[in-house]
Scaffold this motif. Structure first.
Motif, PDB file in Angstrom:
ATOM      1  N   VAL A 219     -53.262  43.663  82.069  1.00  0.00           N
ATOM      2  CA  VAL A 219     -53.291  44.133  80.686  1.00  0.00           C
ATOM      3  C   VAL A 219     -52.389  43.250  79.808  1.00  0.00           C
ATOM      4  O   VAL A 219     -51.306  42.843  80.230  1.00  0.00           O
ATOM      5  N   MET A 220     -52.854  42.941  78.585  1.00  0.00           N
ATOM      6  CA  MET A 220     -52.088  42.077  77.696  1.00  0.00           C
ATOM      7  C   MET A 220     -52.152  42.601  76.257  1.00  0.00           C
ATOM      8  O   MET A 220     -53.195  43.069  75.807  1.00  0.00           O
ATOM      9  N   HIS A 221     -51.023  42.508  75.569  1.00  0.00           N
ATOM     10  CA  HIS A 221     -50.945  42.896  74.157  1.00  0.00           C
ATOM     11  C   HIS A 221     -50.213  41.802  73.399  1.00  0.00           C
ATOM     12  O   HIS A 221     -49.268  41.207  73.909  1.00  0.00           O
ATOM     13  N   SER A 222     -50.657  41.554  72.172  1.00  0.00           N
ATOM     14  CA  SER A 222     -49.994  40.538  71.369  1.00  0.00           C
ATOM     15  C   SER A 222     -50.249  40.795  69.894  1.00  0.00           C
ATOM     16  O   SER A 222     -51.359  41.163  69.498  1.00  0.00           O
ATOM     17  N   GLY A 223     -49.214  40.552  69.095  1.00  0.00           N
ATOM     18  CA  GLY A 223     -49.369  40.588  67.645  1.00  0.00           C
ATOM     19  C   GLY A 223     -49.507  41.969  67.059  1.00  0.00           C
ATOM     20  O   GLY A 223     -49.522  42.981  67.767  1.00  0.00           O
ATOM     21  N   SER A 224     -49.596  41.984  65.714  1.00  0.00           N
ATOM     22  CA  SER A 224     -49.680  43.258  64.991  1.00  0.00           C
ATOM     23  C   SER A 224     -50.836  43.281  64.002  1.00  0.00           C
ATOM     24  O   SER A 224     -51.593  44.243  63.948  1.00  0.00           O
ATOM     25  N   THR A 225     -51.000  42.217  63.237  1.00  0.00           N
ATOM     26  CA  THR A 225     -52.113  42.144  62.284  1.00  0.00           C
ATOM     27  C   THR A 225     -52.733  40.754  62.343  1.00  0.00           C
ATOM     28  O   THR A 225     -52.118  39.798  62.807  1.00  0.00           O
ATOM     29  N   THR A 226     -53.968  40.645  61.819  1.00  0.00           N
ATOM     30  CA  THR A 226     -54.669  39.351  61.909  1.00  0.00           C
ATOM     31  C   THR A 226     -54.026  38.264  61.056  1.00  0.00           C
ATOM     32  O   THR A 226     -54.187  37.091  61.364  1.00  0.00           O
ATOM     33  N   ASN A 227     -53.319  38.640  60.004  1.00  0.00           N
ATOM     34  CA  ASN A 227     -52.753  37.619  59.122  1.00  0.00           C
ATOM     35  C   ASN A 227     -51.257  37.389  59.341  1.00  0.00           C
ATOM     36  O   ASN A 227     -50.554  36.920  58.453  1.00  0.00           O
ATOM     37  N   THR A 228     -50.781  37.746  60.531  1.00  0.00           N
ATOM     38  CA  THR A 228     -49.366  37.553  60.867  1.00  0.00           C
ATOM     39  C   THR A 228     -49.237  36.754  62.151  1.00  0.00           C
ATOM     40  O   THR A 228     -49.903  37.070  63.152  1.00  0.00           O
ATOM     41  N   VAL A 229     -48.408  35.710  62.138  1.00  0.00           N
ATOM     42  CA  VAL A 229     -48.101  34.991  63.373  1.00  0.00           C
ATOM     43  C   VAL A 229     -47.413  35.977  64.316  1.00  0.00           C
ATOM     44  O   VAL A 229     -46.405  36.594  63.946  1.00  0.00           O
ATOM     45  N   PRO A 230     -47.942  36.150  65.515  1.00  0.00           N
ATOM     46  CA  PRO A 230     -47.405  37.194  66.410  1.00  0.00           C
ATOM     47  C   PRO A 230     -45.960  36.920  66.840  1.00  0.00           C
ATOM     48  O   PRO A 230     -45.637  35.810  67.274  1.00  0.00           O
ATOM     49  N   ALA A 231     -45.158  37.958  66.746  1.00  0.00           N
ATOM     50  CA  ALA A 231     -43.749  37.841  67.154  1.00  0.00           C
ATOM     51  C   ALA A 231     -43.506  38.390  68.552  1.00  0.00           C
ATOM     52  O   ALA A 231     -42.488  38.078  69.172  1.00  0.00           O
ATOM     53  N   LYS A 232     -44.416  39.198  69.056  1.00  0.00           N
ATOM     54  CA  LYS A 232     -44.240  39.823  70.362  1.00  0.00           C
ATOM     55  C   LYS A 232     -45.536  39.759  71.162  1.00  0.00           C
ATOM     56  O   LYS A 232     -46.627  39.876  70.598  1.00  0.00           O
ATOM     57  N   ALA A 233     -45.410  39.582  72.454  1.00  0.00           N
ATOM     58  CA  ALA A 233     -46.556  39.639  73.366  1.00  0.00           C
ATOM     59  C   ALA A 233     -46.065  40.065  74.737  1.00  0.00           C
ATOM     60  O   ALA A 233     -44.896  39.848  75.091  1.00  0.00           O
ATOM     61  N   VAL A 234     -46.947  40.673  75.500  1.00  0.00           N
ATOM     62  CA  VAL A 234     -46.598  41.067  76.862  1.00  0.00           C
ATOM     63  C   VAL A 234     -47.846  41.011  77.729  1.00  0.00           C
ATOM     64  O   VAL A 234     -48.946  41.329  77.256  1.00  0.00           O
ATOM     65  N   VAL A 235     -47.696  40.585  78.966  1.00  0.00           N
ATOM     66  CA  VAL A 235     -48.795  40.582  79.916  1.00  0.00           C
ATOM     67  C   VAL A 235     -48.312  41.199  81.222  1.00  0.00           C
ATOM     68  O   VAL A 235     -47.200  40.927  81.688  1.00  0.00           O
ATOM     69  N   GLY A 236     -49.132  42.068  81.807  1.00  0.00           N
ATOM     70  CA  GLY A 236     -48.828  42.645  83.112  1.00  0.00           C
ATOM     71  C   GLY A 236     -49.330  41.740  84.223  1.00  0.00           C
ATOM     72  O   GLY A 236     -50.301  40.992  84.047  1.00  0.00           O
ATOM     73  N   ILE A 237     -48.664  41.801  85.363  1.00  0.00           N
ATOM     74  CA  ILE A 237     -49.020  40.951  86.504  1.00  0.00           C
ATOM     75  C   ILE A 237     -49.027  41.806  87.759  1.00  0.00           C
ATOM     76  O   ILE A 237     -48.042  42.493  88.061  1.00  0.00           O
ATOM     77  N   ASP A 238     -50.145  41.783  88.492  1.00  0.00           N
ATOM     78  CA  ASP A 238     -50.251  42.444  89.794  1.00  0.00           C
ATOM     79  C   ASP A 238     -50.329  41.364  90.857  1.00  0.00           C
ATOM     80  O   ASP A 238     -51.209  40.514  90.832  1.00  0.00           O
ATOM     81  N   SER A 239     -49.378  41.389  91.792  1.00  0.00           N
ATOM     82  CA  SER A 239     -49.366  40.377  92.857  1.00  0.00           C
ATOM     83  C   SER A 239     -49.336  41.063  94.216  1.00  0.00           C
ATOM     84  O   SER A 239     -48.593  42.028  94.418  1.00  0.00           O
ATOM     85  N   ARG A 240     -50.136  40.548  95.149  1.00  0.00           N
ATOM     86  CA  ARG A 240     -50.185  41.088  96.512  1.00  0.00           C
ATOM     87  C   ARG A 240     -50.139  39.924  97.487  1.00  0.00           C
ATOM     88  O   ARG A 240     -50.749  38.881  97.250  1.00  0.00           O
ATOM     89  N   ALA A 241     -49.427  40.126  98.582  1.00  0.00           N
ATOM     90  CA  ALA A 241     -49.284  39.055  99.567  1.00  0.00           C
ATOM     91  C   ALA A 241     -49.249  39.638 100.961  1.00  0.00           C
ATOM     92  O   ALA A 241     -48.712  40.730 101.185  1.00  0.00           O
TER      93      ALA A 241
END
Length: 368
Positions: A219-241
């Motif tokens: 899952v990933m989230h970024s930005g707030s509005t279309t006319n604003t350079v995004p200041a925050k973003a986050v991505v989830g990572i699932d890893s298995r070994a």
């Protein structure tokens, strides 16, 4: 089967404290009747874990299960308990109310044969479906130093037990940039979307199925509005070994990630949740179980390695030989097709009692 029905009809959604309390009391009553002793109920964050600890000496064999389910309270009205043509259906039938009953009934059989269960612990937790956040320490403390840990998650559809599980790690990568107007002065911003996109490519490159390693940006989230350079973003990572060394390699690589956009900052949160249950931790117990299964006249006992985690990852992680998948044989866990085959239930009870009895005898011979 009356106990099986009672447990299935006592709903125990992981997020419903009142339901879990009722379920813990029912597990306690059933087990007390079978084992002749009341358990200790240990509560962590409104999750009641049920523990029988026989004898005061070191633990020799630890049996592990859970009574919580993924099914929201009220599911029973649409997905009721039923038995038809030897197939038991209902929420938790395979994951894992049948499995915890197998553990209790096997130890009742062993108690009737031997008169004592000294050295045995039976731990039935209430938060496994959440990743065991409160019970992990209890599981590890109970298993540490034991000769064996037996886990009563469901077996494979052909009755195979589980000799390996991948380790699980969950992360989130958080990016901090700087907002600015995307149309008027984009050059004054630090674009968190570009940064997170570059990081996703680097993260995905760590994925290596040839050695059983998965690294999946989710899952990933970024930005707030279309006319604003995004200041925050986050991505989830699932890893298995499949191996401890590989899990540690991925952890190190993720922690070594560096920003690619000037001025951006990145922070990795999370980490390794469960170490792998490696085959080497199960093979000795599996060989015993195979032999005993044959001596009992059961179908040939097979084995399987799976990607999902269980509390067996924790017992193996503290160095205790671990065999998983000793619960019901069926399928459809977490789905409306969840079911357990009646024919396998007495086989699993017999096998568990024989395996624990042999382990206890060998430990006591070694001590003498």
């Amino acid at each position: 089967m009356s106990d099986f029905r009672a447990l299935i009809e006592c709903e125990s959604f992981s997020h419903d404290p009142a339901a879990l309390a009722r379920s813990a009391q029912l597990v306690s009553r059933i087990g007390t009747g079978l084992l002749g002793a009341a358990p200790q109920i240990i509560e962590t964050d409104s999750h009641p874990h049920v523990l029988w600890r026989f004898g005061t000496g070191p633990r020799e064999v630890v049996l592990v299960g859970h009574h919580d389910t993924v099914w929201p309270s009220g599911t029973l009205s649409e997905f009721p308990y039923s038995v038809h043509d030897g197939i038991v259906r209902g929420p938790g039938a395979d994951d894992m109310k049948g499995g915890l009953l197998i553990a209790l009934y096997a130890m009742a059989q062993l108690r009737n044969e031997r008169g004592t269960l000294d050295g045995i612990s039976i731990l039935i937790t209430a938060d496994e479906e959440l990743g065991s956040p409160g019970s992990r320490t209890i599981i590890e403390d109970e298993a540490r130093g034991a000769t064996a840990a037996l886990v009563f998650e469901s077996g494979a559809p052909d009755g195979a037990v589980k000799i390996a599980r991948k380790g699980v790690a969950i992360y989130s990568l958080e990016v901090t940039g700087l907002a600015s107007h995307a149309g008027v002065e984009p050059e004054k911003g630090i674009n968190a979307t570009i940064e997170v996109a570059n990081q996703v490519v680097a993260i995905a490159a760590l994925h290596d199925p040839s050695v059983g390693t998965s690294v999946v940006p989710t899952v990933m989230h970024s930005g707030s509005t279309t006319n604003t350079v995004p200041a925050k973003a986050v991505v989830g990572i699932d890893s298995r070994a499949a191996a401890v060394a590989e899990q540690e390699r991925i952890d190190g690589a993720l922690r070594a990630l560096q920003p690619t956009v000037a001025g951006a900052k990145i922070e990795l949160k999370g980490g390794i949740n469960r170490a792998p249950l490696e085959e080497k931790m199960a093979m000795g117990l599996y060989a015993r179980a195979q032999r005993l299964s044959g001596e009992l006249g059961h179908p040939p006992l097979r084995s399987v390695a799976v990607g999902g985690g269980s509390d067996g990852n924790f017992t193996a992680g503290v160095g205790t030989p671990t065999l998983d998948g000793l619960g019901t044989v069926g399928g459809g866990s977490h789905a409306r097709t969840e079911h357990a085959q009646q024919i396998w239930i007495p086989r699993r009870v017999e096998l568990t009692a024989a395996l624990v009895g042999e382990l206890l005898d060998e430990d006591r011979v070694a001590e003498a």
